[in-house]
Design a protein around this motif. Structure first.
Motif, PDB file in Angstrom:
ATOM      1  N   HIS A 315      51.975  40.096  42.052  1.00 52.03           N
ATOM      2  CA  HIS A 315      51.679  39.764  40.659  1.00 52.03           C
ATOM      3  C   HIS A 315      52.899  40.135  39.816  1.00 52.03           C
ATOM      4  O   HIS A 315      53.451  41.226  39.968  1.00 52.03           O
ATOM      5  CB  HIS A 315      50.455  40.535  40.147  1.00 52.03           C
ATOM      6  N   MET A 316      53.305  39.241  38.937  1.00 50.35           N
ATOM      7  CA  MET A 316      54.399  39.524  38.013  1.00 50.35           C
ATOM      8  C   MET A 316      53.810  40.079  36.715  1.00 50.35           C
ATOM      9  O   MET A 316      53.002  39.415  36.049  1.00 50.35           O
ATOM     10  CB  MET A 316      55.218  38.272  37.734  1.00 50.35           C
ATOM     11  N   LEU A 317      54.188  41.309  36.350  1.00 47.85           N
ATOM     12  CA  LEU A 317      53.632  41.982  35.182  1.00 47.85           C
ATOM     13  C   LEU A 317      54.751  42.599  34.360  1.00 47.85           C
ATOM     14  O   LEU A 317      55.875  42.766  34.840  1.00 47.85           O
ATOM     15  CB  LEU A 317      52.637  43.075  35.608  1.00 47.85           C
ATOM     16  N   ARG A 318      54.423  42.950  33.124  1.00 48.30           N
ATOM     17  CA  ARG A 318      55.375  43.633  32.255  1.00 48.30           C
ATOM     18  C   ARG A 318      54.898  45.063  32.035  1.00 48.30           C
ATOM     19  O   ARG A 318      53.715  45.310  31.763  1.00 48.30           O
ATOM     20  CB  ARG A 318      55.505  42.899  30.922  1.00 48.30           C
ATOM     21  N   VAL A 319      55.832  46.010  32.130  1.00 44.72           N
ATOM     22  CA  VAL A 319      55.507  47.421  31.963  1.00 44.72           C
ATOM     23  C   VAL A 319      55.289  47.713  30.487  1.00 44.72           C
ATOM     24  O   VAL A 319      56.069  47.284  29.624  1.00 44.72           O
ATOM     25  CB  VAL A 319      56.628  48.306  32.536  1.00 44.72           C
ATOM     26  N   SER A 320      54.232  48.430  30.173  1.00 43.96           N
ATOM     27  CA  SER A 320      53.908  48.751  28.778  1.00 43.96           C
ATOM     28  C   SER A 320      54.827  49.846  28.255  1.00 43.96           C
ATOM     29  O   SER A 320      55.589  50.478  29.001  1.00 43.96           O
ATOM     30  CB  SER A 320      52.450  49.191  28.664  1.00 43.96           C
ATOM     31  N   SER A 321      54.749  50.106  26.955  1.00 48.45           N
ATOM     32  CA  SER A 321      55.565  51.155  26.349  1.00 48.45           C
ATOM     33  C   SER A 321      55.164  52.544  26.832  1.00 48.45           C
ATOM     34  O   SER A 321      55.935  53.498  26.693  1.00 48.45           O
ATOM     35  CB  SER A 321      55.445  51.085  24.820  1.00 48.45           C
ATOM     36  N   THR A 322      53.947  52.664  27.394  1.00 48.87           N
ATOM     37  CA  THR A 322      53.514  53.939  27.970  1.00 48.87           C
ATOM     38  C   THR A 322      53.786  53.995  29.464  1.00 48.87           C
ATOM     39  O   THR A 322      53.178  54.799  30.181  1.00 48.87           O
ATOM     40  CB  THR A 322      52.013  54.155  27.703  1.00 48.87           C
ATOM     41  N   CYS A 323      54.682  53.117  29.947  1.00 57.30           N
ATOM     42  CA  CYS A 323      55.147  53.124  31.340  1.00 57.30           C
ATOM     43  C   CYS A 323      54.008  52.837  32.315  1.00 57.30           C
ATOM     44  O   CYS A 323      53.895  53.493  33.366  1.00 57.30           O
ATOM     45  CB  CYS A 323      55.818  54.452  31.701  1.00 57.30           C
ATOM     46  N   LEU A 324      53.153  51.865  31.993  1.00 62.11           N
ATOM     47  CA  LEU A 324      52.003  51.546  32.827  1.00 62.11           C
ATOM     48  C   LEU A 324      51.957  50.052  33.110  1.00 62.11           C
ATOM     49  O   LEU A 324      52.362  49.232  32.276  1.00 62.11           O
ATOM     50  CB  LEU A 324      50.697  51.969  32.139  1.00 62.11           C
ATOM     51  N   VAL A 325      51.449  49.706  34.298  1.00 61.05           N
ATOM     52  CA  VAL A 325      51.100  48.329  34.632  1.00 61.05           C
ATOM     53  C   VAL A 325      49.609  48.304  34.956  1.00 61.05           C
ATOM     54  O   VAL A 325      49.062  49.293  35.456  1.00 61.05           O
ATOM     55  CB  VAL A 325      51.922  47.790  35.821  1.00 61.05           C
ATOM     56  N   VAL A 326      48.950  47.184  34.665  1.00 62.41           N
ATOM     57  CA  VAL A 326      47.497  47.096  34.796  1.00 62.41           C
ATOM     58  C   VAL A 326      47.146  46.113  35.903  1.00 62.41           C
ATOM     59  O   VAL A 326      47.654  44.984  35.930  1.00 62.41           O
ATOM     60  CB  VAL A 326      46.847  46.654  33.467  1.00 62.41           C
ATOM     61  N   LEU A 327      46.277  46.540  36.815  1.00 62.06           N
ATOM     62  CA  LEU A 327      45.740  45.683  37.869  1.00 62.06           C
ATOM     63  C   LEU A 327      44.251  45.966  38.005  1.00 62.06           C
ATOM     64  O   LEU A 327      43.852  47.117  38.233  1.00 62.06           O
ATOM     65  CB  LEU A 327      46.450  45.947  39.209  1.00 62.06           C
ATOM     66  N   ASP A 328      43.436  44.927  37.874  1.00 57.54           N
ATOM     67  CA  ASP A 328      41.981  45.071  37.998  1.00 57.54           C
ATOM     68  C   ASP A 328      41.440  46.150  37.064  1.00 57.54           C
ATOM     69  O   ASP A 328      40.595  46.962  37.432  1.00 57.54           O
ATOM     70  CB  ASP A 328      41.576  45.386  39.444  1.00 57.54           C
ATOM     71  N   ARG A 329      41.983  46.188  35.843  1.00 57.64           N
ATOM     72  CA  ARG A 329      41.548  47.129  34.801  1.00 57.64           C
ATOM     73  C   ARG A 329      41.827  48.583  35.149  1.00 57.64           C
ATOM     74  O   ARG A 329      41.266  49.493  34.531  1.00 57.64           O
ATOM     75  CB  ARG A 329      40.069  46.921  34.465  1.00 57.64           C
ATOM     76  N   ASN A 330      42.701  48.828  36.122  1.00 63.16           N
ATOM     77  CA  ASN A 330      43.187  50.172  36.409  1.00 63.16           C
ATOM     78  C   ASN A 330      44.671  50.232  36.077  1.00 63.16           C
ATOM     79  O   ASN A 330      45.405  49.264  36.281  1.00 63.16           O
ATOM     80  CB  ASN A 330      42.956  50.539  37.874  1.00 63.16           C
ATOM     81  N   ARG A 331      45.140  51.382  35.559  1.00 60.96           N
ATOM     82  CA  ARG A 331      46.520  51.520  35.102  1.00 60.96           C
ATOM     83  C   ARG A 331      47.310  52.421  36.044  1.00 60.96           C
ATOM     84  O   ARG A 331      46.850  53.509  36.400  1.00 60.96           O
ATOM     85  CB  ARG A 331      46.541  52.080  33.680  1.00 60.96           C
ATOM     86  N   TYR A 332      48.511  51.956  36.411  1.00 59.48           N
ATOM     87  CA  TYR A 332      49.388  52.677  37.333  1.00 59.48           C
ATOM     88  C   TYR A 332      50.724  52.932  36.640  1.00 59.48           C
ATOM     89  O   TYR A 332      51.249  52.062  35.942  1.00 59.48           O
ATOM     90  CB  TYR A 332      49.616  51.873  38.610  1.00 59.48           C
ATOM     91  N   SER A 333      51.296  54.116  36.854  1.00 57.59           N
ATOM     92  CA  SER A 333      52.527  54.483  36.165  1.00 57.59           C
ATOM     93  C   SER A 333      53.751  53.923  36.875  1.00 57.59           C
ATOM     94  O   SER A 333      53.748  53.650  38.079  1.00 57.59           O
ATOM     95  CB  SER A 333      52.638  56.008  36.061  1.00 57.59           C
ATOM     96  N   VAL A 334      54.828  53.761  36.079  1.00 57.99           N
ATOM     97  CA  VAL A 334      56.114  53.241  36.527  1.00 57.99           C
ATOM     98  C   VAL A 334      57.183  54.144  35.922  1.00 57.99           C
ATOM     99  O   VAL A 334      56.984  54.692  34.829  1.00 57.99           O
ATOM    100  CB  VAL A 334      56.286  51.774  36.053  1.00 57.99           C
TER     101      VAL A 334
END
Length: 502
Positions: A315-334
């Protein structure tokens, strides 16, 4: 109801024993006309119910018949039952009984039977290693005390009947890939063909006949293992009848009564063990041999596995300003340096990998459920250099399970002036060398009387300092025969020379 044994007794007592009709009727508590009737019959009596009139239904029969005629062309699941038809007639003004409607529907359906033909099949035979069939089923288990509906992937080798089952929380494509990796490892090889339903993870488009457009990512799996995928005709489960039967049998053998386990790992370990145990049953075509014995003969015909397939879905995603990516409504840090950038999220059945510029920048165990936050505190450490105050209330750091010695030292340092920044400096150093040197340094400092960041830093540097080289053994031929003596008077001579020059 008069049965044939009573009729036989009546005829025997009158025709053989010459007993009178009155005596037989009195003894059997029957009327004399009934006795006379059975004396004339030699077959079992048939009772026919008279056709009951339906005066209340009469004016509604045309409406009811039109409904039945229209719904006869619909799938069975979409047809109304007699009870629903009765309720529909009541809405039209019918005030009669339900029994009248029910009898009319039964007679109408009996007079117009559907095309219910007995299906005929051809016996099939498979060569060793030729075909494996795949299917999904939904089962109920208790995991860690919580009732759950799990998705079970079923595999069955058509020659030996050896089966393999594995459970997942979902039926997504990455679960299909992981199930194939596990099944081929369990079988010790890959069959020539794999037979599937037209599930979305495998088939993108269904054309006429057997022609299919298979999913691009699934074809990468097929090309990796070099098997031929075959999709069944829609609504033709008999084309993979072995695994269809297996679904019902496994539900009885493995999930009845309710299976209870602590986790999916424990459940799948038990399922693999039970698959081996159930292979000791007799083979249906060769009862003198077990399924396990036939599987031993089939295993050499399976294609060897060179390497497991990396079964991820991207999945191609953009990292949020809080350093998180979202998959299936769960957030993972980057890592913080990738905030605001586009990254590739590669999810498998067990883990999440974040890739940027061709390199993996983060890795997490996959979580299921919703609204969970999965943070790696090291990802946010560069932010602490600029905002050390976030150390106290930042979610990644509040939930960070550090060794006890580091926690005690942290609590001491945070009470001191500018303690936030001082402890961040310790963490920055630990990011380069690991937590173990920091833990040992904290333990050494806690044994003393002074607990400050500078003392901990000094201990860490001492622990990380390179070791002193060992003393060299000098050969005798290189040793000095006469070592020079220190003579400080030489400097006095030089001082005297300087006075002469002045």
């Amino acid at each position: 109801m008069v049965f044939m044994d009573i009729i036989a007794e009546i005829r025997r007592r009158h025709l053989v024993s010459k007993e009178s009709i009155s005596s037989i009727a009195r003894d059997l508590k029957l009327s004399r006309p009934t006795v006379r009737k059975h004396l004339r019959s030699q077959s079992e009596p048939a009772y026919r119910r008279q056709k009951q009139p339906t005066p209340m239904l009469g004016t509604f029969q045309a409406t009811l018949e039109s409904w039945l005629q229209t719904e006869r062309l619909l799938p069975k699941a979409q047809r109304r039952t007699a009870r629903r038809l009765f309720e529909g007639l009541q809405a039209e003004g019918y005030r009669g009984a339900y029994d009248s409607v029910q009898r009319f529907v039964q007679r109408w359906k009996a007079a117009k039977p559907g095309p219910a033909l007995t299906q005929a099949y051809v016996p099939l035979a498979f060569a060793p290693g030729e075909v494996c069939q795949f299917d999904w089923s939904h089962e109920h288990v208790e995991l860690n005390g919580v009732m759950q509906t799990v998705k079970v992937a079923h595999f069955r080798l058509a020659f030996s009947r050896q089966m393999f089952v594995v459970a997942y929380p979902r039926e997504t494509q990455e679960m299909v890939f992981d199930a194939h990796n596990r099944a081929f490892a369990f079988f010790g090889g890959v069959p020539q063909r794999m037979v599937y339903d037209n599930l979305k993870a495998v088939v993108d488009t269904i054309f006429t006949g057997k022609e299919r457009l298979f999913n691009r990512r699934f074809m990468v799996l097929a090309n990796h293992y070099l098997f031929e995928p075959v999709a069944c005709t829609p609504a033709s489960g008999w084309e993979k009848g072995q695994v269809e039967n297996q679904v019902g049998n496994v539900r009885e053998w493995l999930f009845t009564p309710l299976a209870r386990f602590a986790s999916f790992e424990a459940l799948n370990t038990w399922l693999a063990t039970r698959c081996r145990e159930l292979a000791e049953r007799k083979h249906p075509l060769t009862p003198e041999r077990s399924i396990a014995a036939c599987f031993i003969d089939e295993r050499p015909a399976l294609r060897p596995i060179t390497a497991p397939f990396d079964g991820y879905v991207e999945h191609m995603l953009r990292v949020s300003s809080t350093c998180l990516v979202v998959l299936d409504r769960n957030r993972y840090s980057v890592p913080a340096e990738f905030a605001g950038r586009a990254v590739s999220l590669r999810c498998t059945a067990a883990e999440i990998r974040v890739v940027a510029d061709g390199a993996m920048i983060a890795q997490h165990a996959r979580r299921f459920g919703r609204d969970q936050l999965i943070c790696d505190p090291w990802h946010y450490l560069p932010i602490l250099e600029r905002k050390p105050g976030a150390l106290r209330n930042g979610v990644p750091f509040r939930e960070w399970e550090l060794p006890l010695a580091i926690q005690l030292v942290r609590d001491h340092i945070l009470k001191q002036p500018k303690g936030d920044r001082a402890f961040v400096e310790l963490l920055m150093m630990a990011r380069e060398v690991g937590l173990e040197p920091l833990q040992v340094a904290c333990e050494l400092v806690l044994d003393g009387n002074v607990v400050t960041a500078s003392v901990v830093m000094n201990e860490m540097r001492r622990l990380l300092a390179p070791t002193q080289p060992m003393a060299l053994s000098v050969p005798d031929m290189l040793k000095l025969q006469r070592e020079p003596l220190a003579d400080c008077a030489r400097y006095d001579h030089l001082r005297g020379a300087s006075r002469v020059l002045h």
